[in-house]
Design an enzyme around this catalytic site. Structure first.
Site, PDB file in Angstrom:
ATOM      1  CG  ASP A   1      13.333  16.062 -13.913  1.00 47.06           C
ATOM      2  OD1 ASP A   1      14.024  16.134 -14.567  1.00 47.06           O
ATOM      3  OD2 ASP A   1      13.039  15.703 -12.475  1.00 47.06           O
TER       4      ASP A   1
ATOM      5  CD  GLU B   1      15.511  12.714 -15.846  1.00 52.46           C
ATOM      6  OE1 GLU B   1      17.159  13.055 -15.964  1.00 52.46           O
ATOM      7  OE2 GLU B   1      14.594  13.461 -15.075  1.00 52.46           O
TER       8      GLU B   1
END
Length: 556
Positions: free
Chosen positions: A207, A276
Site C-alpha cells: 500500500d 500501489e
C-alpha cells in the site's frame, strides 16, 4: 510485437488472475453488518467457480478504523471484527484446497497513532521509538516545517504538544509516517513480512509505498499550475507537485529489501510483491521493476482508470506500457479497486463494462478484478450525512468519497442482498440494484455479465496465448475500434473491441478467416454480419461489430 512468457516456466502470479476482496463488504457471518474472514471462507467456492487464481485481501489488522484498516495498530494480528489468526490460517488453507492463493495488504508507509511504537515515540524525544517516525521542529513562527500537504487535505504535519515537535502524516493525522531511513524500522517491517509469509501467504499488495522515502532535506514542494496531479481532483494535494514528499530515489533500495525477503522463501514457491504505484510517467513507473528486475514484481498499472473511453486511448496506453517495460518484466492492468468509482458507473453502461472486462482479460499481463465488477455493480449513492470515508469528510464538496465503490457484495435478492442477515444493518447501504443484479440471479442467466466474466476467465485459463502469448495491435489509431492479436505455440487469436455505441465496420489486414469463440453479447454472434453460427469460420478482412461489442476469434 511484445515478447511472450513461456507458459511452462511462468510464475503463478503471471498466469493467474487477481481478485480483490474488501473484507468489510464481502460477507457478514456474525450479524454485525460488517464482512469478515469467515464470510470470505464461505465464498471461496464461488471464487473457484468464477475462475480466479489469487485473492488479494484488503486490511484486516487490528485498527481504530480511522481509515478503515489502513491505520494499523498491530501488524501481526487480526482485528476481532474480522476474526482471529486461526480464522486467517483456515482461510489460507481452504483457499489452497480450491487452487487459490491469498495475498494480503502490507501497509508500510504509516501506522495508526495507537500503534505501540507511536505511543512510545510521543512520550519523550529520548524514547527508543522516537526515530521510528518522522519528526521536525516548527519554523520560527511556529508553523509546520514545510508546505507538504496531506493526501486527505490540510498540512501533512501535526503538532505534538507533549514533545514540542511536528510529526509527518501523508494521510490522516491518525496515520503517522514511519521513518524508513531508520534501519530498525526496516528490520521490524521485514519481520512483519516474514510473519505472514510463514503463515503461507503468496505475497503482498504494498500500500502507498512511494511516500516511504522523502527528501531528507524536507524541501518545499513546488506549486502545481496544471492541476490536477492525478486523474481526479484531490483538493489541497493537487495545489503542489509532490516532488519532495514521495518517490525519492532511495525508495529503490527499500523495494530491493522487500524483494530479498521474498526471495529467501525460495524459487520453488515464489512469493510476489505488487506495489500501489500511482505514477503515470511510464518510464518512471517502469523503474520500480528495478534495473535488474530486483524490486517489485509488478508495480500496479493504473493507466486504464483515467483514460477517456476511446479505443485509440486504450491502444495508446497499451503501446506505451509495452514500450516502457524493462526486458523480461511482466505487465499488469487494473480497471477498478476500492479507491476508484465502479467500472459500470465510470463508463456509464453495462455494455461498456462488458467490453472493458474483455479488454482487461485479454491483454498481455496479470489482470486484477475488484469484487462485484463481475456483476456490473454500480456505485451506490451515499447521502452526505451517511458518509463513512474520512477523505469525504476532510475534502468536502469534490465528491472524492470512496464509500460508493465499497458497498456490500450483492449475493441474492433477499433483504440486504444476502450480505448480512435481514435483521442486521450493513455498514454501508446495498443500494437498489440488488434485486436483479446479484450473484444468484446472474449466475442463472446465460447472457449476464457474470456469465461473460466467467467465460473469459475459463478461456484465459485454457488458451496459453491469452495468458502468456505475444501481443500485437492491428487497429490502434481508431477512436472506436481496437483490434489486437495474441499468439502462442503457433495458435493465433484476434480480439476486436468496439468502443462506440453505434455499429462499426473495421477493415483488417494480415488476417483472413477466424472462428468466433465469444462475443460480449453472448449470443453466438448471430448479428456479426455473415449469418453464421459461432462455429462457422468468418471472413475477418471486413469485420462488422455491433454497438459496444467485443469479440474473440481463433484464427485459421
Amino acid at each position: 510485437m511484445s515478447s511472450p512468457s513461456n507458459a511452462a516456466t511462468a510464475h503463478w502470479w503471471q498466469r493467474g488472475v487477481v481478485y480483490q476482496v474488501y473484507p468489510r463488504s464481502f460477507l457478514d457471518t456474525n450479524g454485525d453488518g460488517i464482512g469478515d474472514l469467515r464470510g470470505l471462507i464461505a465464498r471461496l467456492p464461488y471464487l473457484a467457480w468464477l475462475g480466479v487464481d489469487v485473492v488479494w485481501v484488503s486490511p484486516f489488522y487490528p485498527s481504530p478504523m480511522a481509515d478503515f484498516g489502513y491505520d494499523v495498530k498491530n501488524y501481526t494480528d487480526v482485528d476481532p471484527i474480522f476474526g482471529d489468526l486461526g480464522t486467517f490460517d483456515e482461510l489460507v488453507a481452504t483457499a489452497k484446497s480450491h487452487g487459490i492463493r491469498i495475498i494480503v495488504d502490507f501497509v508500510p508507509n504509516h501506522t495508526s497513532h495507537e500503534h505501540p511504537w507511536f505511543l512510545a515515540a510521543r512520550t519523550a524525544r529520548t524514547s527508543d521509538k522516537r526515530d521510528f517516525y518522522v519528526w521536525a521542529d516548527a519554523r520560527p513562527d511556529g508553523s509546520p516545517p514545510n508546505n507538504w500537504v496531506s493526501v486527505f487535505g490540510g498540512s501533512a504535519w501535526q503538532w505534538d504538544e507533549a514533545t514540542g515537535q511536528y510529526y509527518l502524516h501523508t494521510f490522516l493525522p491518525e496515520q503517522p509516517d514511519l521513518n524508513w531511513r531508520n534501519p530498525e524500522v526496516v528490520a521490524a517491517m521485514h519481520e512483519v513480512m516474514r510473519f505472514w509469509l510463514d503463515r503461507g501467504v503468496g505475497g503482498f499488495r504494498v500500500d502507498a509505498p512511494l511516500p516511504m522515502m522523502k527528501d531528507p532535506a524536507m524541501r518545499d514542494n513546488p506549486p502545481n499550475p496544471g492541476r490536477p496531479t492525478f486523474h481526479r481532483p484531490f483538493g489541497d494535494y493537487d495545489t503542489l507537485i509532490p516532488l519532495h514528499n514521495q518517490g525519492h530515489p532511495d525508495i529503490h533500495g527499500i523495494f530491493r529489501g522487500f524483494r530479498q525477503v521474498l526471495e529467501a522463501y525460495g524459487r520453488e514457491d515464489p512469493r510476489v510483491a505488487i506495489g500501489e504505484i500511482y505514477e503515470f510517467d511510464w518510464s518512471a513507473w517502469a523503474s520500480y521493476y528495478g534495473v535488474d528486475l530486483d524490486e517489485l514484481h509488478m508495480p500496479f498499472n493504473f493507466g486504464l482508470l483515467g483514460i477517456a473511453w476511446k479505443a485509440s486511448a486504450a491502444a495508446r496506453l497499451v503501446a506505451d506500457i509495452e514500450a516502457s517495460l524493462p526486458t523480461g518484466a511482466w505487465p499488469n492492468y487494473v480497471l477498478g479497486n476500492h479507491d476508484e468509482p465502479r467500472i459500470a458507473s465510470r463508463l456509464g453502461s453495462e455494455a461498456r463494462a462488458r467490453v472493458a472486462m474483455m479488454l482487461l482479460l485479454t491483454l498481455r499481463g496479470t489482470p486484477t478484478l475488484y469484487y462485484g465488477d463481475e456483476l456490473g455493480m454500480p456505485n451506490v449513492p451515499i447521502a452526505p450525512e451517511n458518509a463513512r470515508d474520512p477523505f469525504e469528510h476532510r475534502v468536502p464538496g469534490l465528491g472524492v468519497g470512496r464509500d460508493p465503490e465499497r458497498t456490500p457484495m450483492l449475493w441474492d435478492a433477499s433483504p440486504n442482498a444476502g450480505f448480512c442477515a435481514p435483521s442486521a444493518t450493513p455498514w454501508l447501504p446495498v443500494g437498489d440494484a440488488y434485486t436483479q443484479r446479484n450473484v444468484e440471479t446472474l449466475r442463472a442467466d446465460p447472457r449476464s455479465i457474470l456469465t461473460l466474466t466467467r467465460t473469459l476467465l475459463i478461456l484465459r485459463r485454457q488458451i496459453a496465448a491469452l495468458s502468456g502469448g505475444t501481443y500485437r495491435a492491428l487497429v490502434e489509431g481508431d477512436d472506436d475500434g481496437f483490434v489486437y492479436l495474441r499468439e502462442a505455440a503457433g495458435r493465433r487469436y484476434l480480439v476486436a473491441l468496439n468502443f462506440a455505441d453505434t455499429e462499426r465496420t473495421l477493415t483488417l489486414t494480415g488476417v483472413a478467416e477466424g472462428t468466433l469463440l465469444v462475443s460480449t453479447y453472448l449470443d453466438g454472434g448471430e448479428s456479426l454480419g455473415d449469418g453464421g453460427g459461432s462455429s462457422a469460420p468468418r471472413d475477418l478482412r471486413t469485420l462488422r461489430l455491433r454497438p459496444d461489442e467485443g469479440c474473440i476469434f481463433e484464427l485459421a
